[in-house]
Write a protein that holds these residues in place. Structure first.
Motif, PDB file in Angstrom:
ATOM      1  N   VAL A 198      18.614 -29.107   4.409  1.00  7.20           N
ATOM      2  CA  VAL A 198      19.042 -27.878   3.747  1.00  7.20           C
ATOM      3  C   VAL A 198      18.243 -26.683   4.260  1.00  7.20           C
ATOM      4  O   VAL A 198      18.780 -25.605   4.515  1.00  7.20           O
TER       5      VAL A 198
ATOM      6  N   ALA B  34      21.683 -26.754   7.609  1.00  6.50           N
ATOM      7  CA  ALA B  34      22.627 -27.736   8.147  1.00  6.50           C
ATOM      8  C   ALA B  34      23.300 -28.505   7.020  1.00  6.50           C
ATOM      9  O   ALA B  34      22.816 -28.546   5.881  1.00  6.50           O
ATOM     10  N   ASP B  35      24.435 -29.123   7.344  1.00  6.98           N
ATOM     11  CA  ASP B  35      25.170 -29.950   6.387  1.00  6.98           C
ATOM     12  C   ASP B  35      24.792 -31.420   6.492  1.00  6.98           C
ATOM     13  O   ASP B  35      25.002 -32.189   5.551  1.00  6.98           O
ATOM     14  N   ALA B  36      24.268 -31.813   7.642  1.00  7.00           N
ATOM     15  CA  ALA B  36      23.923 -33.219   7.879  1.00  7.00           C
ATOM     16  C   ALA B  36      22.949 -33.292   9.038  1.00  7.00           C
ATOM     17  O   ALA B  36      22.744 -32.302   9.765  1.00  7.00           O
TER      18      ALA B  36
ATOM     19  N   ARG C 168      23.304 -36.739   5.014  1.00 11.10           N
ATOM     20  CA  ARG C 168      23.870 -35.465   4.595  1.00 11.10           C
ATOM     21  C   ARG C 168      22.907 -34.708   3.696  1.00 11.10           C
ATOM     22  O   ARG C 168      21.945 -35.275   3.157  1.00 11.10           O
ATOM     23  N   ALA C 169      23.195 -33.424   3.527  1.00 13.11           N
ATOM     24  CA  ALA C 169      22.303 -32.541   2.777  1.00 13.11           C
ATOM     25  C   ALA C 169      22.195 -32.926   1.310  1.00 13.11           C
ATOM     26  O   ALA C 169      21.259 -32.509   0.624  1.00 13.11           O
ATOM     27  N   ASP C 170      23.146 -33.720   0.803  1.00 12.50           N
ATOM     28  CA  ASP C 170      23.061 -34.183  -0.587  1.00 12.50           C
ATOM     29  C   ASP C 170      22.343 -35.516  -0.716  1.00 12.50           C
ATOM     30  O   ASP C 170      22.282 -36.099  -1.797  1.00 12.50           O
TER      31      ASP C 170
ATOM     32  N   CYS D  67      33.533 -34.852  11.757  1.00 16.33           N
ATOM     33  CA  CYS D  67      32.584 -33.880  11.195  1.00 16.33           C
ATOM     34  C   CYS D  67      32.978 -32.431  11.521  1.00 16.33           C
ATOM     35  O   CYS D  67      32.112 -31.548  11.613  1.00 16.33           O
TER      36      CYS D  67
ATOM     37  N   GLN E 292      31.277 -28.875  10.363  1.00 14.31           N
ATOM     38  CA  GLN E 292      29.954 -29.100   9.782  1.00 14.31           C
ATOM     39  C   GLN E 292      28.854 -28.727  10.778  1.00 14.31           C
ATOM     40  O   GLN E 292      29.012 -28.868  11.992  1.00 14.31           O
ATOM     41  N   ARG E 293      27.775 -28.237  10.236  1.00 10.99           N
ATOM     42  CA  ARG E 293      26.577 -27.977  11.044  1.00 10.99           C
ATOM     43  C   ARG E 293      25.707 -29.231  10.983  1.00 10.99           C
ATOM     44  O   ARG E 293      25.210 -29.604   9.915  1.00 10.99           O
TER      45      ARG E 293
END
Length: 595
Positions: free
Chosen positions: A181, A185-187, A220-222, A261, A264-265
Motif C-alpha cells: 500500500v 500498488a495493488d499487489a 495483494r494490498a488487502d 491483472c 492493476q499496479r
C-alpha cells in the motif's frame, strides 16, 4: 564424437530450425535460485561443468563458457577446450562477447524464465545497439533435446511453527501488505521461493541443501495471496497453519492469472524476478511498479526468535565440527591420510547426530592440498578424490540446515608442518577476518564499505582473493541469502540489526593450496550512548582456528587479544557439551597464545 559434442549438435539443429544464430544458457532455472534440482541442470547437461554459476553461449559452429574467478581452474578440468572457449564472466560478459562475435542481423535466443527482467531489457538494448535481436523463447531448447531428463521431485512441504519463526504467516502477510500500500500498488509479485517460504512459514524438501517451497505468489494490498505451486507440495494442515486469505493454484494456471491483472499496479523486482512473469503482467495490461521484493529486508533482518535459533543451531554445529577436528588430528597422527570423500562423510555423520538436523546447507568443500585452490571444489565431481598429504593444509567448508537455523563454516587445518609461507598467508587471512569482525559502523553502512577491512593485509603483500568476503545467510533457508553482502562490488543495501552474514576472507595459490577463515556473524547494536549509535558483529560460529597455522610475529597485541578472547568464548560455549579426549583437544585448541 563425445556425449557433449552430440548434445551440442542436437541443440544446433534445433537452433537452425527456429532461426537462431546464438543461444544463451545460464546456470539458472525458472526460480532463479542458486541450487538447482537435477532436472534443471541445463548448463551441466550441455557442457559437463559442475560449478554453481556461469553461462554458456552456443553458436552455429562454436561455443563459449563464461565463469567467474571461483571456477577458472575448475572449468579447465571439466570442460573440453575443443568444444568451448573459456571466458571470464565479469571481465568479458556474454552479451559484450556476442556483440563482437556476431554479424549484424543475427538472432540471439534466451528463455525469459531463466533471466531477470533487468537482464532481459539491458541485454536486449545492448544487442540492439549492435543490430542484433534478443529473442524470448520459453519453449526451452535444452529441454527439447534432453531425452533422458529426470522427472522433477515433488514432495510435501514442512510446516514451521512460530517457536521457530517468531511470527505467524498472517502477521507477515499483513506487514508486507502495508508495504505494498505504501508503494501505491495493488499487489506484489513475490517471486523468490525463499520469500514465499518465509511468508507462509513453510520449508521444502525437493532440492538438496535448499529447504524452499518451489513456488511464486501474488500478494495483494488487502493481504490476500495466490500461490502458484504443484499440488503435490502442499501438506495436510497447510491452510490451518497459514491462516485465511491464501489460495493455491497449479503453475500451469500462472500465465492466465498474471494476464488477468489488467489495470492493476503490480510491484515487482526487475532484479530478482524472472522476465517471463513480468512480461506476462505487462502483456495482460498490468502496470509494473519496479521495486525490491518487499519480503527481502524483513526476511534478512532476523527477529529475536530467529537469532536465538541461529545461536542454538551453531552450538550444536560446533560440537560436530570440534569432534571432527579432534578425530582428524588423531587420524593424521596415526598416519591415516584419508581421502576427501571419507573426510566429508565423517563430518556429515557427526552433524547427523545433532538435534534438529535436516541435512547439509551445501555440498561440503573437502579439499586437500592443491584442490583447495579451487574455491568451490567438490570432490564428488572428480574421478578420484584427493587425499591428505604431509606438510600441507586441508580446507573444509561445510554447513548444516537445522530447524532453528542455517550454518556455514570454513576451517583450514595443518597437516604436519605446512611451512613458513603457508603460516604467513594464513595469518594474513586471519588478520583480515579479525579486522572485519571488530568493525564498528553507523547505520546506513553497506557491506561494500567494509570489504577492504578483510583484504588490507593481503593487499599490502600484493595479494587478493577473487570472491566476496561475506554473504547473507537465511533462517533455515538459503545459505546464500540477499540482499546483504560484503564484497568489492557496490551493494546499496545497508547492514541492519538481525542480518546474518559470513566473514570469510581467503587466499589461493593455483594447484598448491587454499586458505579460508569463515565464521557466521549477526549484525547487532553495540553502542547506543555514543554520539553516533553504532552497529557491529556478534560471532555465531563457535569453533577454534588452527593455532598451528598462526605466525605470532605477524600478529599485533590487539589481534592476539581478540583471538584469545574468541577462543575463550568457544571454550565456554562448547566445553560443557564435550567430554574425554575431545574435551582435552578443545582445551588445547583454545589455550591462550602469548604475545
Amino acid at each position: 564424437m563425445s556425449v557433449i559434442a552430440d548434445r551440442l549438435s542436437a541443440v544446433r539443429v534445433l537452433m537452425r530450425e527456429r532461426g537462431y544464430d546464438a543461444l544463451i544458457i545460464p546456470r539458472a532455472d525458472e526460480y532463479l535460485g542458486e541450487y538447482l534440482p537435477e532436472h534443471n541442470e541445463r548448463m551441466l547437461w550441455v557442457s559437463g561443468f559442475t560449478g554453481s554459476a556461469g553461462a554458456i553461449v552456443v553458436l552455429a559452429e562454436s561455443a563459449a563458457i563464461f565463469v567467474d574467478g571461483r571456477y577458472t581452474v575448475q572449468v579447465r578440468n571439466e570442460v573440453d577446450p575443443d568444444l568451448f572457449a573459456y571466458h571470464h564472466l565479469i571481465d568479458e560478459p556474454p552479451i559484450a562477447w556476442l556483440c563482437a562475435a556476431l554479424p549484424a542481423g543475427s538472432s540471439v535466443a534466451c528463455d525469459p524464465r531463466l533471466h531477470t527482467l533487468a537482464w532481459f531489457r539491458q541485454s536486449g538494448a545492448a544487442l540492439a545497439s549492435a543490430d542484433l535481436e534478443l529473442a524470448a523463447d520459453s519453449d526451452n531448447l535444452i529441454d527439447r533435446c534432453w531425452d533422458d531428463r529426470p522427472e522433477p521431485r515433488v514432495s510435501p512441504a514442512v510446516l514451521l511453527g512460530e517457536d521457530y519463526t517468531g511470527a505467524s504467516s498472517v502477521q507477515k502477510r499483513g506487514n508486507i501488505a502495508e508495504a505494498i500500500v505504501a508503494k501505491g500498488a495493488d499487489a506484489a509479485l513475490i517471486f523468490a521461493p525463499d520469500s514465499v517460504s518465509w511468508l507462509l512459514n513453510v520449508r521444502g524438501t525437493d532440492i538438496p541443501c535448499l529447504p524452499i517451497l518451489q513456488s511464486f505468489a501474488l500478494l495483494r494490498a488487502d493481504g490476500k495471496c495466490t500461490v502458484f505451486v504443484d499440488a503435490g507440495r502442499l501438506p495436510e494442515g497447510l491452510k490451518e497453519h497459514i491462516g485465511p486469505g491464501v489460495e493455491f493454484l497449479p503453475e500451469s494456471e500462472a500465465e492466465a492469472s498474471l494476464l488477468a491483472c489488467r489495470g492493476q499496479r503490480v510491484l515487482a523486482d526487475p532484479n530478482s524476478a524472472n522476465a517471463w512473469t513480468q512480461l506476462c503482467l505487462e502483456r495482460g495490461g498490468a502496470e509494473l511498479v519496479a521495486a525490491e521484493d518487499p519480503v527481502l529486508m524483513p526476511k534478512a533482518s532476523k527477529n529475536d526468535v530467529e537469532i536465538e535459533g541461529a545461536r542454538q543451531a551453531h552450538l550444536r554445529d560446533a560440537v560436530a565440527e570440534v569432534r571432527f577436528l579432534h578425530w582428524l588430528d588423531e587420524e593424521v597422527a596415526a598416519g591415516n591420510m584419508h581421502d576427501e570423500a571419507t573426510l566429508a562423510d565423517k563430518l556429515g555423520s557427526l552433524r547427523e547426530e545433532g538435534e534438529h538436523y535436516r541435512g547439509p546447507s551445501f555440498d561440503t568443500i573437502s579439499a586437500a592440498g592443491g584442490n583447495a585452490a579451487m574455491c568451490h571444489y567438490n570432490h564428488q565431481n572428480v574421478e578420484q578424490p584427493g587425499s591428505l598429504s604431509e606438510n600441507s593444509v586441508y580446507l573444509v567448508d561445510s554447513g548444516g540446515q537445522y530447524t532453528d537455523g542455517t550454518t556455514d563454516i570454513t576451517r583450514t587445518v595443518a597437516i604436519g608442518d605446512p611451512g613458513a609461507e603457508i603460516r604467513r598467508m594464513f595469518t594474513l587471512v586471519l588478520k583480515g577476518h579479525i579486522a572485519l569482525d571488530q568493525a564498528r559502523f553507523p547505520r546506513g553502512t553497506t557491506g561494500s564499505q567494509l570489504d577492504v577491512l578483510a583484504r588490507q593485509f593481503l593487499w599490502r603483500e600484493g595479494c587478493d582473493f577473487d570472491h566476496g568476503t561475506g554473504h547473507g545467510v537465511g533462517a533455515y533457508l538459503s545459505v546464500h541469502e540477499g540482499p546483504q553482502r560484503i564484497a568489492k562490488a557496490h551493494n546499496p543495501f545497508p547492514l541492519q540489526p538481525g542480518m546474518i552474514l559470513s566473514n570469510e576472507p581467503g587466499y589461493y595459490r593455483d594447484n598448491e593450496y587454499g586458505i579460508r577463515c569463515e565464521n557466521l556473524v549477526v549484525v547487532q547494536p553495540v553502542s547506543e550512548d555514543t554520539e553516533t549509535p553504532m552497529l557491529g558483529f556478534e560471532a555465531l560460529t563457535m569453533v577454534p582456528f588452527d593455532r598451528r597455522l598462526i605466525d605470532v610475529a605477524l600478529m599485533t597485541a590487539e589481534e592476539l587479544a581478540w583471538l584469545n578472547d574468541y577462543h575463550q568464548q568457544v571454550h565456554a560455549a562448547i566445553a560443557p557439551r564435550l567430554e574425554g579426549a575431545v574435551l582435552d583437544w578443545l582445551n588445547n585448541a583454545t589455550a591462550a597464545i602469548a604475545a
